[in-house]
Design an enzyme around this catalytic site. Sequence first.
Site, PDB file in Angstrom:
ATOM      1  N   GLU A 138       0.878  -1.171   0.000  1.00 55.97           N
ATOM      2  CA  GLU A 138       0.000   0.000   0.000  1.00 55.97           C
ATOM      3  C   GLU A 138       0.917   1.223   0.000  1.00 55.97           C
ATOM      4  O   GLU A 138       1.816   1.312   0.840  1.00 55.97           O
ATOM      5  CB  GLU A 138      -0.882   0.012   1.250  1.00 55.97           C
ATOM      6  CG  GLU A 138      -1.798   1.229   1.239  1.00 55.97           C
ATOM      7  CD  GLU A 138      -2.727   1.340   2.443  1.00 55.97           C
ATOM      8  OE1 GLU A 138      -2.701   0.459   3.314  1.00 55.97           O
ATOM      9  OE2 GLU A 138      -3.464   2.338   2.485  1.00 55.97           O
ATOM     10  N   ARG A 163       5.497 -12.798   9.605  1.00 54.98           N
ATOM     11  CA  ARG A 163       6.149 -11.527   9.307  1.00 54.98           C
ATOM     12  C   ARG A 163       7.520 -11.482   9.965  1.00 54.98           C
ATOM     13  O   ARG A 163       7.812 -12.233  10.892  1.00 54.98           O
ATOM     14  CB  ARG A 163       5.289 -10.326   9.686  1.00 54.98           C
ATOM     15  CG  ARG A 163       4.791 -10.269  11.102  1.00 54.98           C
ATOM     16  CD  ARG A 163       3.743  -9.180  11.277  1.00 54.98           C
ATOM     17  NE  ARG A 163       4.253  -7.848  11.022  1.00 54.98           N
ATOM     18  CZ  ARG A 163       3.688  -6.995  10.148  1.00 54.98           C
ATOM     19  NH1 ARG A 163       2.635  -7.338   9.454  1.00 54.98           N
ATOM     20  NH2 ARG A 163       4.186  -5.793  10.001  1.00 54.98           N
ATOM     21  N   LYS A 169       4.564   0.785   8.973  1.00 52.34           N
ATOM     22  CA  LYS A 169       4.646   2.115   8.360  1.00 52.34           C
ATOM     23  C   LYS A 169       3.992   3.159   9.242  1.00 52.34           C
ATOM     24  O   LYS A 169       4.488   4.271   9.367  1.00 52.34           O
ATOM     25  CB  LYS A 169       3.961   2.085   6.988  1.00 52.34           C
ATOM     26  CG  LYS A 169       4.810   1.441   5.908  1.00 52.34           C
ATOM     27  CD  LYS A 169       4.061   1.430   4.589  1.00 52.34           C
ATOM     28  CE  LYS A 169       3.523   0.059   4.268  1.00 52.34           C
ATOM     29  NZ  LYS A 169       2.369   0.019   3.427  1.00 52.34           N
TER      30      LYS A 169
HETATM   31  P1  ATP Z   1       2.687  -1.878   7.553  1.00 49.06           P
HETATM   32  O1  ATP Z   1       1.990  -2.264   8.811  1.00 49.06           O
HETATM   33  O2  ATP Z   1       4.110  -1.585   7.726  1.00 49.06           O
HETATM   34  O3  ATP Z   1       1.959  -0.809   6.795  1.00 49.06           O
HETATM   35  P2  ATP Z   1       1.489  -3.655   5.794  1.00 49.06           P
HETATM   36  O4  ATP Z   1       1.377  -5.121   5.848  1.00 49.06           O
HETATM   37  O5  ATP Z   1       0.257  -2.875   6.052  1.00 49.06           O
HETATM   38  O6  ATP Z   1       2.650  -3.210   6.713  1.00 49.06           O
HETATM   39  P3  ATP Z   1       1.695  -3.425   3.007  1.00 49.06           P
HETATM   40  O7  ATP Z   1       2.250  -2.330   2.201  1.00 49.06           O
HETATM   41  O8  ATP Z   1       0.235  -3.669   2.943  1.00 49.06           O
HETATM   42  O9  ATP Z   1       2.138  -3.153   4.463  1.00 49.06           O
HETATM   43  O10 ATP Z   1       2.476  -4.779   2.762  1.00 49.06           O
HETATM   44  C1  ATP Z   1       2.875  -5.265   1.525  1.00 49.06           C
HETATM   45  C2  ATP Z   1       3.279  -6.702   1.699  1.00 49.06           C
HETATM   46  O11 ATP Z   1       4.379  -6.799   2.591  1.00 49.06           O
HETATM   47  C3  ATP Z   1       2.160  -7.535   2.288  1.00 49.06           C
HETATM   48  O12 ATP Z   1       2.093  -8.745   1.591  1.00 49.06           O
HETATM   49  C4  ATP Z   1       2.590  -7.743   3.706  1.00 49.06           C
HETATM   50  O13 ATP Z   1       2.079  -8.938   4.201  1.00 49.06           O
HETATM   51  C5  ATP Z   1       4.115  -7.730   3.600  1.00 49.06           C
HETATM   52  N1  ATP Z   1       4.727  -7.310   4.859  1.00 49.06           N
HETATM   53  C6  ATP Z   1       4.486  -6.185   5.550  1.00 49.06           C
HETATM   54  N2  ATP Z   1       5.195  -6.160   6.694  1.00 49.06           N
HETATM   55  C7  ATP Z   1       5.918  -7.308   6.722  1.00 49.06           C
HETATM   56  C8  ATP Z   1       6.846  -7.875   7.645  1.00 49.06           C
HETATM   57  N3  ATP Z   1       7.179  -7.260   8.774  1.00 49.06           N
HETATM   58  N4  ATP Z   1       7.389  -9.074   7.332  1.00 49.06           N
HETATM   59  C9  ATP Z   1       7.066  -9.700   6.185  1.00 49.06           C
HETATM   60  N5  ATP Z   1       6.210  -9.228   5.289  1.00 49.06           N
HETATM   61  C10 ATP Z   1       5.629  -8.038   5.542  1.00 49.06           C
HETATM   62 MG    MG Z   2      -1.384  -2.462   5.191  1.00 46.84          MG
END
Ligand code: ATP
Ligand code: MG
Length: 560
Positions: A35, A262, A272
């Site tokens: 995102e 994760r 983020k």
């Molecule tokens: P954040 O909480 O940092 O915004 P998110 O999962 O909301 O993380 P996205 O941009 O939606 O962020 O994530 C893109 C991809 O990265 C998704 O498939 C998510 O599952 C993966 N991802 C995010 N954080 C991690 C992590 N700490 N370890 C492994 N994969 C991750």
């Molecule tokens: Mg997200």
Amino acid sequence: MSEHTESLHFIEQIVEADLDAGFSAGKLRFRFPPEPNGYLHIGHVKAIALNFNLGQRFNAPVNLRFDDTNPAKESIEYVNAIKSDIQWLGYQWAEERYASDYFDQLFAWAQELISKGLAYVDSQSSEDMAIQKGTPTQAGTNSPFRDTDSETNMKLFQEMADGKHEEGSLVLRAKIDMASPNMLFRDPVIYRILKKAHHRTGSTWCIYPMYDWTHGESDYIEGISHSLCTLEFKPHRDLYEWFLSNLTPLDHHYPKQREFARLNLSYTVTSKRKLAKLIEMNVVSGWDDPRMPTISGLRRRGYTPQSLRNFVETAGISKRENIIDASLLEFCVREDLNTKASRVMAVLNPVKLVIINYPEGATEMLEAENNPEDPSKGSRLMPFSKNLFIERDDFKEEANRKYFRLTLGKEVRLKNGYIIEGQSVIKDVEGTITEIHCTYDPDSKSGSGSEASQRKVKGTIHWVNQATAVAAQVNLYDRLFSDESPDRHKEQDFTDFINEDSFKQITAQVEPSLVNLTPGTNVQFQRLGYFVTDTDSTSDNLIFNKTVGLRDTWAKKGSN
Ligand code: ATP
Ligand code: MG
């Protein structure tokens, strides 16, 4: 099954099993779906490496898909940063896609659900809807709008899209099961009104699809075979499948959602939203502050693409969450820089050293190897004369037998230079040493082959020549948090564990060869650690960021 199954991680095994069961290898397709609401962090590197490595192993395309369904939080700045970070890591996507590319299709599918009696418009407040949801052990209650006829729902949904209703006044919900043990099935919201311009679709839309409704459908449209996400999405899998199974199918296979753990890193946060908070609070200077666990922060800190890839591959792909020790990340960058970084001399805390028997006014050039790990890196010439700088910590007036640095009446070697012996010191009125006087042995020059040059002395210290030394700003960093897992405390907020002393700036004296280094060049300051020229470094204003020390010092004193 292939004969290499034992060495495959569980996601690779799933793919292999699908191939064995007859899934066509030519239809394998993966995606990384960020995102664009912030910069990528070290956790994302794991997801990126997982998908792109699968693409490589199975010779399948990997899409980069922006999950851009919330214009209130997203921006083109984030889109661009995400793209450049992935490229910097060394991966290339097959196609650049956006969930917003599918807004028309998603809208049409939502209308399809309405016409099948599987979605309805609800005008209750979000509080009322939340109360009706019930609890995991108690069934929810139906919305009074649950049985509105399709025609009315269709009309209202169109009005929502036409901007005839206020933000928050109406939502479209899937009609599934208010008693389901899976709370996500209790008539989830799939569209909301949001009167915000979108960075790609502008003001075309004032309703936006929700994550669950968007994600699986986007995977399906793109022909993704394996949709990999982190474990928190496990309960979403059934909903993902429910949505797909209730649409008129396209002419291809359904994607398969599978979940992996994760990546969590000690002494930091990987979210983020939380990282954005640190910027907001001015704890750090921005997304690329060298203390941030973002890809851009790590890059500015001196981390290499290879070191980050090695790190996530060493951490591995598992089904269970754990916290990876930050020292593993440091180990990986040290290991990579050991072969790549030139050895140079810098004095971080300088004191003057005068060689009293060295000819006044003379300068000679001493040869120094650039990287003993890699002879192809060659050597350079370093100016040497009577007046040098050495590290204040490398001298003691009196010391015991275990002290192998400079002291009065004992010998040490100046790296790539001569053997010297401490003679006397000059101090200011406060008793601080301002100059150290020593003698040198003119026959002891390193590499000269003379008998004296081969004399064994216990210590070697680094130095720079005063007349040609260049002053440089050096940034030293410590962990951002004082707690191993700052966001896992029930009572306290992660911001309660911010380390107030995570940044220190000093002025060092460095050898003149460093003056023209371009930003982002990794070097090893001999005996001190790995450093990198900062993004803002210029030849008039040299700035180095400390990447990591030469040894793991965390275990010992809990700081770097
Ligand atoms: P954040 O909480 O940092 O915004 P998110 O999962 O909301 O993380 P996205 O941009 O939606 O962020 O994530 C893109 C991809 O990265 C998704 O498939 C998510 O599952 C993966 N991802 C995010 N954080 C991690 C992590 N700490 N370890 C492994 N994969 C991750
Ligand atoms: Mg997200």
